[in-house]
Design a protein around this motif. Structure first.
Motif, PDB file in Angstrom:
ATOM      1  N   ARG A 284       1.210  -1.766   0.204  1.00 30.21           N
ATOM      2  CA  ARG A 284       0.126  -0.239   0.054  1.00 30.21           C
ATOM      3  C   ARG A 284       0.508   1.109  -0.420  1.00 30.21           C
ATOM      4  NH1 ARG A 284      -4.005  -1.911   5.404  1.00 30.21           N
ATOM      5  NH2 ARG A 284      -1.749  -2.753   5.245  1.00 30.21           N
ATOM      6  N   TYR A 288      -0.011   4.571  -2.525  1.00 25.99           N
ATOM      7  CA  TYR A 288      -0.568   5.359  -2.062  1.00 25.99           C
ATOM      8  C   TYR A 288       0.495   6.722  -2.370  1.00 25.99           C
ATOM      9  CZ  TYR A 288      -4.757   4.626  -0.131  1.00 25.99           C
ATOM     10  OH  TYR A 288      -6.506   3.945  -0.259  1.00 25.99           O
ATOM     11  N   GLY A 306      -2.748   7.064  -5.548  1.00 25.84           N
ATOM     12  CA  GLY A 306      -3.928   6.431  -5.888  1.00 25.84           C
ATOM     13  C   GLY A 306      -4.642   6.805  -6.577  1.00 25.84           C
ATOM     14  N   LEU A 359      -5.397  -2.206  -4.503  1.00 26.55           N
ATOM     15  CA  LEU A 359      -5.206  -1.632  -3.717  1.00 26.55           C
ATOM     16  C   LEU A 359      -4.923  -3.005  -2.491  1.00 26.55           C
ATOM     17  CD1 LEU A 359      -4.165   0.363  -1.025  1.00 26.55           C
ATOM     18  CD2 LEU A 359      -6.797   0.236  -0.543  1.00 26.55           C
ATOM     19  N   ALA A 361      -2.541  -4.979   1.110  1.00 28.60           N
ATOM     20  CA  ALA A 361      -1.000  -5.299   1.090  1.00 28.60           C
ATOM     21  C   ALA A 361       0.037  -5.706   0.991  1.00 28.60           C
ATOM     22  CB  ALA A 361      -0.756  -5.073   2.553  1.00 28.60           C
ATOM     23  N   GLU A 386      -4.291   1.498   5.115  1.00 26.22           N
ATOM     24  CA  GLU A 386      -5.972   1.429   3.922  1.00 26.22           C
ATOM     25  C   GLU A 386      -6.453   2.820   3.394  1.00 26.22           C
ATOM     26  OE1 GLU A 386      -7.441  -2.350   1.791  1.00 26.22           O
ATOM     27  OE2 GLU A 386      -5.640  -1.902   2.970  1.00 26.22           O
TER      28      GLU A 386
END
Length: 436
Positions: A284, A288, A306, A359, A361, A386
């Motif tokens: 992530r 972002y 993002g 998205l 992790a 998140e």
């Protein structure tokens, strides 16, 4: 039926604007007789309410993302000449009652709420049948609840009735009202949205899933944990529900931040303290933020990407990961720690390919202590990552009882904001401002 005494005198100029192949009425430039008897105009007003909420530097997307991001240490200020943003990053008593961002946040959401009620109150008389009326009401109640639920994340109290010298309502009352409105809206939506309405509203917002997502969010905020779990589980995580943009109505974060002269992502730490920093391999981070040359310093710095990389980027109404983290938090707060860990692991191990918005992790499962305190701390860490730049960081920081402005190692510089002077000057019942 909603009870409202309207004190806002609308301007009689009638604006119809076209965006994303749909028409909308600018809510601040209408007079009620022009919409009361027309389903077509009520639909355009619904579209106008959506545009009012999601677009422009005065809209709620810009003001909530910017205010919470500066207050909870997600964002950096590039140019201190932007006085409203400078006050927010300084925090404490430096935030004035005439802060432009807070004025807009309050005023625009009140306008969203007012015109949602205009739609609701006129649906029965304008509609051709009950299905059409209920469809209009579903959208109206969704936006009214969204306005109230958003306001109460930033201000201690909010008046639920629009009238002269309105009394303010407590956080518990405002959340209960939003939940009630959403529950009613859900019943209307599940009965089926009339094609005469659905064909003309902006369709990027998936109404039923978005209602369930807000029910999950606000029930969590209200401490109604079983209801939050039920609503979160009802959301279809494969469906995208978004605020959409085009060349005429651009993404307000990308458009404003992209000037390199306002605010930007502070770093890749998401406002987290040293004890909760993201795993460097967390997927992530690259989703972002990115590092690029900052023209204001001619040095490398972090910038948001993002959902904010281009003026045409859609911004999610909610994220699938938020629903999972709501469920995990609600379970943990009910001492169902093993179950909470199971749901938390869905967020940690989620890949980009396995998420509706790409998205992921892509991390190992949780390996920390199986205690309520430790699991909630991990949930908080993942919410901040998140939900980066979602406008939820201030609410989350308070709810998880992170160090506040009067504490050592503070992680936010305010708890709630002062009420704008535009409200205080017109309503003697405006409460005293919180100290910080």
């Amino acid at each position: 039926m909603k009870n409202i005494n309207k004190i806002f005198i609308a301007i009689t100029v009638f604006f119809v604007i076209v965006s994303c192949d749909k028409e909308f009425i600018d809510p601040i430039n209408i007079s009620d007789p022009e919409v009361e008897g027309s389903v077509e105009n009520l639909i355009k007003l619904i579209n106008g309410v959506q545009q009012r909420y999601s677009t422009d530097r005065a809209g709620a997307i810009y003001t909530t993302v910017t205010a919470s991001g500066l207050t909870a240490d997600e964002l950096r200020l590039i140019n201190p000449g932007n006085l409203a943003e400078a006050e927010l990053i300084n925090g404490g008593n430096e935030i004035s009652i005439n802060n432009g961002i807070l004025r807009s946040l309050w005023g625009e959401l009140m306008l969203v709420r007012r015109e949602s009620l205009t739609v609701f109150e006129n649906a029965d008389t304008a509609a051709a049948d009950e299905a059409e009326a209920n469809s209009l009401k579903a959208y109206a109640l969704f936006y009214e609840a969204l306005a109230n639920g958003t306001l109460i994340q930033f201000f201690e109290q909010v008046p639920l009735i629009t009238e002269q010298e309105a009394q303010f309502n407590s956080r518990a009352e405002v959340l209960a009202d939003a939940i009630s409105d959403l529950t009613t809206a859900l019943g209307y939506a599940q009965s089926g949205i009339s094609s005469s309405v659905s064909s003309s509203v902006f369709q990027s917002v998936d109404l039923e899933n978005s209602i369930q997502a807000l029910l999950a969010r606000y029930n969590l905020m209200a401490g109604n944990y079983p209801a939050a779990v039920t609503a979160a589980n009802a959301v279809n995580l494969s469906v995208q529900s978004t605020w959409s943009y085009d060349a005429a109505v651009p993404n307000p974060i990308s458009e404003t931040y992209g000037t390199n002269n306002v605010v930007e992502a502070k770093n890749d730490e998401f406002g987290l303290p040293d004890t909760l920093l993201p795993d460097p391999t967390d997927g992530r981070l690259d989703f972002y933020v990115t590092i690029a040359n900052d023209p204001s310093t001619n040095e490398d710095a972090f910038f948001s990407v993002g959902f904010f990389d281009d003026n045409l980027d859609d911004i999610p109404v909610y994220l699938p990961g938020e629903m999972l983290l709501i469920e995990a938090e609600a379970l943990a707060r009910q001492d169902q720690v093993p179950q909470a860990i199971t749901v938390l692991n869905e967020v940690l191990t989620k890949t980009a390919a396995g998420d509706a918005f790409g998205l992921g992790a892509n991390l190992p499962e949780y390996s920390g202590a199986a205690t309520q305190e430790a699991v909630l701390e991990e949930i908080y860490r993942n919410r901040r990552i998140e939900l980066f730049m979602s406008g939820m960081s201030l609410e989350d920081s308070r709810r998880f009882n992170r160090p506040g402005p009067n504490d050592a190692n503070a992680e936010r510089n305010r708890n709630f904001y002062p009420y704008p002077d535009t409200e205080r000057d017109n309503n003697p019942n405006t409460p005293a401002d919180p100290s910080i």
